[in-house]
Scaffold this active site. Structure first.
Site, short mmCIF file in Angstrom:
data_model
loop_
_atom_site.label_atom_id
_atom_site.label_comp_id
_atom_site.label_asym_id
_atom_site.label_seq_id
_atom_site.Cartn_x
_atom_site.Cartn_y
_atom_site.Cartn_z
N ARG A 150 0.79 -1.23 0.00
CA ARG A 150 0.00 0.00 0.00
C ARG A 150 0.82 1.28 0.00
O ARG A 150 1.91 1.34 0.57
CB ARG A 150 -0.93 0.01 1.23
CG ARG A 150 -2.01 -1.05 1.13
CD ARG A 150 -2.85 -1.17 2.38
NE ARG A 150 -3.90 -2.19 2.20
CZ ARG A 150 -3.68 -3.51 2.26
NH1 ARG A 150 -2.48 -3.98 2.55
NH2 ARG A 150 -4.67 -4.35 2.06
N HIS B 48 -0.93 -2.48 -4.52
CA HIS B 48 -0.37 -3.34 -5.57
C HIS B 48 -0.37 -2.70 -6.96
O HIS B 48 -0.71 -3.36 -7.97
CB HIS B 48 -1.12 -4.68 -5.61
CG HIS B 48 -0.95 -5.53 -4.38
ND1 HIS B 48 0.16 -5.44 -3.55
CD2 HIS B 48 -1.75 -6.50 -3.82
CE1 HIS B 48 0.03 -6.32 -2.56
NE2 HIS B 48 -1.12 -6.96 -2.69
N HIS C 50 3.26 -12.62 -5.73
CA HIS C 50 2.14 -12.78 -4.79
C HIS C 50 1.58 -14.20 -4.75
O HIS C 50 0.37 -14.39 -4.62
CB HIS C 50 1.04 -11.77 -5.15
CG HIS C 50 0.20 -11.32 -4.01
ND1 HIS C 50 -0.40 -12.21 -3.13
CD2 HIS C 50 -0.14 -10.09 -3.58
CE1 HIS C 50 -1.07 -11.52 -2.23
NE2 HIS C 50 -0.94 -10.23 -2.47
N ASP D 3 -0.97 -9.97 8.34
CA ASP D 3 -0.89 -9.20 7.10
C ASP D 3 0.09 -8.07 7.38
O ASP D 3 -0.27 -6.91 7.37
CB ASP D 3 -2.29 -8.69 6.71
CG ASP D 3 -2.35 -8.15 5.29
OD1 ASP D 3 -1.29 -8.07 4.65
OD2 ASP D 3 -3.46 -7.81 4.83
N GLU E 174 5.75 -12.41 0.70
CA GLU E 174 6.04 -11.46 -0.37
C GLU E 174 7.30 -10.67 0.02
O GLU E 174 7.25 -9.76 0.83
CB GLU E 174 4.86 -10.52 -0.56
CG GLU E 174 3.56 -11.24 -0.89
CD GLU E 174 2.34 -10.41 -0.52
OE1 GLU E 174 2.08 -9.39 -1.18
OE2 GLU E 174 1.63 -10.77 0.45
C1 BGC Z 1 -1.80 -7.51 1.30
C2 BGC Z 1 -3.19 -7.86 1.77
C3 BGC Z 1 -4.08 -8.02 0.57
C4 BGC Z 1 -3.50 -9.10 -0.28
C5 BGC Z 1 -4.30 -9.35 -1.52
C6 BGC Z 1 -1.31 -8.60 0.43
O1 BGC Z 1 -0.06 -8.26 -0.08
O2 BGC Z 1 -0.93 -7.27 2.35
O3 BGC Z 1 -3.69 -6.86 2.63
O4 BGC Z 1 -5.39 -8.33 0.95
O5 BGC Z 1 -2.20 -8.75 -0.66
O6 BGC Z 1 -4.47 -8.20 -2.22
#
Ligand code: BGC
Length: 374
Positions: free
Chosen positions: A106, A131, A204, A273, A339
């Site tokens: 983010r 993303h 991802h 997360d 990630e």
């Molecule tokens: C994020 C999550 C998100 C997920 C899918 C992850 O990298 O940290 O908050 O929901 O990606 O978008």
């Protein structure tokens, strides 16, 4: 179609696939996987090593679609969440297997500043940008390039023009996947720009070491080589604090079942997360970042990276509405992501390692997902 003409067709597809990568030292078979609403063809490439381990990657999003690895008895299973067909990749919002850019995770309110110019990138996740925005690297067709390598390998590249998704700089970016005979998947990124910009690239993939769709990952045992993490606000933006994991549910310095302290993390939905600050991960070092073990299948995953952080995400937002491979449903905690990347929202935190890419500099980064058994 008769059995015979079917076989001829498959042979033809294989030959065409091999021809496309003729410069490769190792031929990479490919097959048509679908078509985007824009009419672009999507192709799936499969790297296979001597042990029968295989990794399939499509050019849409340079996305890992399958990772087939043996368990302790040699039984092969696909441990990457995803779909058997292309169409569901267009509508899912989980980013299964995708290459994420220009900025992974983010950016608060989609705002950042470079040299006193304020940039606004698309807000697509509550008040924030996630993303890479509305149509990030995960939603683009990448070009395929041959790779000189003794191992099965493939490179995806693309040109991201100045202003794409609001980001400055004409960016050339590539991601190279190499599969070795010791069951390591190596992912290397490279990027250059002609204007200062921010960059954060990752993959991802959601893993379930018992096989995609085979229950939850809460019994997987995780070690994270991180003595600190970056706490977040209600919208998952780092507060800026770099917090010691000692005495918190984020302490994975010794092998710990994912589910043991998960409820104590709070958050909506509850679960991990968070970005973990890797102990010696500052670029010059190439370190073991994480180890995961599934006690039932015996599969083990080790993650090595040169990146400073790893986002450990436990599939909290999966809610059973996605039906995946073999008709299996992906429920909450049905997969975990590791990630490897820079910290979320770094452009807005001076105390985080910098994510600026300047003209003349080359962004380079490598992560290895190493599979084994115990
Ligand atoms: C994020 C999550 C998100 C997920 C899918 C992850 O990298 O940290 O908050 O929901 O990606 O978008």
């Amino acid at each position: 179609m008769s059995h015979h003409s079917h076989a001829v067709l498959i042979a033809l597809i294989t030959v065409l696939g091999l021809a496309a990568c003729a410069q490769n030292s190792v031929a990479i078979p490919s097959q048509p996987f679908g078509r985007t609403p824009r009419g672009e063809k999507v192709t799936l490439y499969t790297l296979t090593n001597k042990n029968g381990m295989s990794v399939s990657i499509m050019d849409y999003g340079a996305t890992i679609v399958k990772i087939v690895v043996p368990d302790r008895n040699g039984k092969l299973d696909d441990v990457a969440l995803g779909f058997d067909h292309f169409a569901p990749y267009l509508t899912q919002t989980a980013y299964f297997g995708a290459t994420i850019g220009r900025y992974a995770n983010r950016i608060a309110r989609g705002k950042f500043e470079i040299n006193r110019t304020v940039y606004q990138v698309p807000v697509n996740n509550g008040p924030n940008s996630l993303h890479g925005g509305l149509r990030g690297f995960d939603k683009r067709i990448w070009k395929v390039e041959p790779v000189e390598s003794d191992n099965p390998a493939i490179r995806f590249s693309r040109f991201s023009p100045n202003g794409e998704e609001g980001y400055p700089g004409n960016l050339f970016v590539s991601v190279t996947f190499v599969l070795t005979d010791d069951n390591r998947l190596q992912i290397s990124y490279r990027a250059t720009t002609d204007k200062p910009t921010f960059i954060n690239l990752t993959n991802h993939t959601y893993f379930n070491l018992a096989g995609a769709g085979n229950g939850s990952i809460l019994d997987h045992i995780v070690t994270l080589h991180a003595s600190a993490f970056t706490p977040v606000d209600a919208d998952l933006i780092p507060t800026g604090e770099i917090k010691d994991v000692a005495g918190t549910p984020w302490d994975f310095r010794t092998p710990t079942p994912i589910g043991l302290h998960l409820k104590e993390t709070g958050g909506t939905p509850v679960g991990y997360d968070h970005n973990f600050v890797l102990t010696k991960g500052f670029f010059s070092n190439f370190d073991l970042a994480a180890e995961v073990e599934d006690p039932k299948s015996g599969r083990v995953l080790k993650v090595y990276t040169d990146q400073p952080g790893v986002q450990f995400y436990t599939g909290n937002f999966l809610d059973g509405t996605l039906t995946g491979k073999g008709g299996k449903v992906y429920r909450q905690y049905g997969g975990f992501c590791l990630e490897t990347q820079h910290f979320p929202d770094s452009p807005n935190h001076d105390n985080f390692p910098s994510t600026v890419l300047a003209p003349g500099d080359v962004f380079k980064s490598t992560t290895i997902y190493a599979f084994g058994v115990k």
